[in-house]
Design an enzyme around this catalytic site. Structure first.
Site, mmCIF file in Angstrom:
data_model
loop_
_atom_site.group_PDB
_atom_site.id
_atom_site.type_symbol
_atom_site.label_atom_id
_atom_site.label_comp_id
_atom_site.label_asym_id
_atom_site.label_seq_id
_atom_site.Cartn_x
_atom_site.Cartn_y
_atom_site.Cartn_z
ATOM 1 N N ARG A 294 0.840 -1.184 0.000
ATOM 2 C CA ARG A 294 0.000 0.000 0.000
ATOM 3 C C ARG A 294 0.879 1.238 0.000
ATOM 4 N NH1 ARG A 294 -3.454 -2.619 -1.734
ATOM 5 N NH2 ARG A 294 -5.615 -2.846 -1.050
ATOM 6 N N GLU A 323 -2.540 8.498 -4.326
ATOM 7 C CA GLU A 323 -2.976 7.895 -5.589
ATOM 8 C C GLU A 323 -4.248 8.599 -6.040
ATOM 9 O OE1 GLU A 323 -3.448 3.667 -5.297
ATOM 10 O OE2 GLU A 323 -1.348 3.333 -4.765
ATOM 11 N N HIS A 342 -1.142 1.097 -9.699
ATOM 12 C CA HIS A 342 -1.856 0.179 -8.812
ATOM 13 C C HIS A 342 -2.637 -0.868 -9.621
ATOM 14 C CE1 HIS A 342 -3.585 -0.082 -4.471
ATOM 15 N NE2 HIS A 342 -3.472 -1.281 -5.006
#
Length: 381
Positions: A294, A323, A342
């Site tokens: 993460r 993000e 991602h």
């Protein structure tokens, strides 16, 4: 003959003589194979012993853009549900409408705060298509106590691990530079001089978070001839291809011994910002940092500083903080960094595994059996 090899015949006979509802009372061969291959674990107790268990209305989110949809998937879910009402949310949204969720005692899909806030008191089981539970926030005290949560842990591990190894190999062979040269039609052999990391064989990889994803990364690195060490929170146990498993407090010491560091941690209060200046100061000079856990576990400005100073040889990032990564982030322009948005769980067989286990967990829920991949919401994984 192995007992497992009899499953296809048994399922065929049950379908012919007893119908689809009885067929769904047994796991499919594909589910059995995944449980064994990936080491999926089941809950200590059967969901049928929960005082609120009474399968009545189950909502399943279909997400074609993620590859989690299709007539075959729907048919398998319907067989697993048997006579229990099954409602398909075809909106493609991560948040089913209140009308769809009304009266649902189970939801298979994406766990989000709005979903938890919209669900009514009948909700007992929520299965998350994702591994990370960081978007599964806002549960009431009653939901945390009464609702059983399960997720996609280990199912996306092989795909994510291949992505991590792909980034590692690209960095060690300076492939991003060749890609930029190709885009400009340049035949630049001098770029080979910048591939100074050397071969992976004999080098040490540190896996931070030896869970489902971390274990898959470790196995692949071992296959490339690397020595693998790791950390995990729960114990010092690990597969035989991991030379040493340390606890979380050993991270700085182990970072100083690693040529490559792979972040495969879930996001929890304890892991937020763990890859900071102190961590990068402790790393072995010239190491490569890979991040597929993460983004918020890494302090971005400290990572940038380590890359710009040369303390790190390079970085492969599938996750960032924030993000999406802002266009003005220095990370975009560093030549020794690979960034993917991602997407490391995309492609491969991850969607197929996701659907197989969603069907199996639905079958287990309806039959009152122990569920797979149950999440401890206090720990976040």
């Amino acid at each position: 003959m192995k007992i497992r090899s009899l499953w296809p015949l048994l399922l065929l006979l049950s379908a012919v003589f007893l119908g689809p509802a009885t067929q769904a009372s047994a796991p499919t061969p594909e589910a059995l194979a995944l449980i064994d291959e990936l080491g999926l674990t089941e809950a200590d107790g059967a969901i049928g012993k929960h005082p609120g268990w009474k399968p009545t209305r189950i909502v399943v989110m279909l997400l074609p853009k993620m590859g989690i949809a299709g007539a075959e998937y729907e048919a398998q879910l319907q067989a697993a549900a048997g006579d229990v009402e099954l409602v398909f949310d075809r909106s493609g949204s991560f948040i089913p409408s209140p009308e769809v969720l009304a009266g649902a005692d189970a939801v298979v899909g994406i766990c989000t705060a709005p979903l938890l806030q919209t669900a009514d008191d009948s909700l007992l089981w929520l299965h998350n298509y994702f591994v990370g539970m960081d978007h599964c926030k806002g549960a009431s005290a009653t939901q945390l106590e009464e609702v059983v949560f399960s997720n996609n842990k280990r199912l996306s591990g092989p795909t994510i691990a291949e992505h991590a190894i792909a980034m590692l190999l690209a960095l060690t062979h300076n492939l991003p530079a060749y890609g930029r040269a190709q885009a400009q039609a340049q035949w630049d052999r001098s770029l080979s001089e910048r591939a100074a990391f050397g071969e992976l064989k004999g080098k040490t990889l540190l896996v931070v978070g030896l869970g489902g994803i971390g274990t898959e990364i470790a196995w692949r690195a071992h296959g490339l001839g690397m020595r693998v060490i790791a950390t995990r929170r729960s114990s010092r146990e690990g597969p035989d291809y991991v030379d040493y498993v340390g606890l979380s407090d050993e991270l700085p010491a182990l970072a100083g011994k690693a040529d490559v560091i792979a972040n495969a941690l879930p996001l929890t209060p304890a892991t937020t910002g763990i890859f900071n200046k102190a961590f990068f100061d402790a790393t072995k000079p010239g190491a490569i940092f890979l991040s597929v856990g993460r983004g918020q576990s890494t302090v971005t400005e400290d990572l940038v500083a380590a890359l710009e100073s040369g303390k790190l040889y390079g970085a492969g990032l599938d996750v960032t903080d924030p993000e999406p990564l802002p266009k003005d982030s220095p990370l975009w322009h560093l030549p020794n960094v690979i960034i993917t948005p991602h997407v490391s769980a995309a492609g491969g067989d991850s969607p197929q595994r996701t659907m197989i286990i969603a069907v199996e967990n639905l079958r287990r829920y309806v039959q009152g059996e122990p569920l797979l991949n149950v999440v401890d919401m206090q720990k976040g994984y």
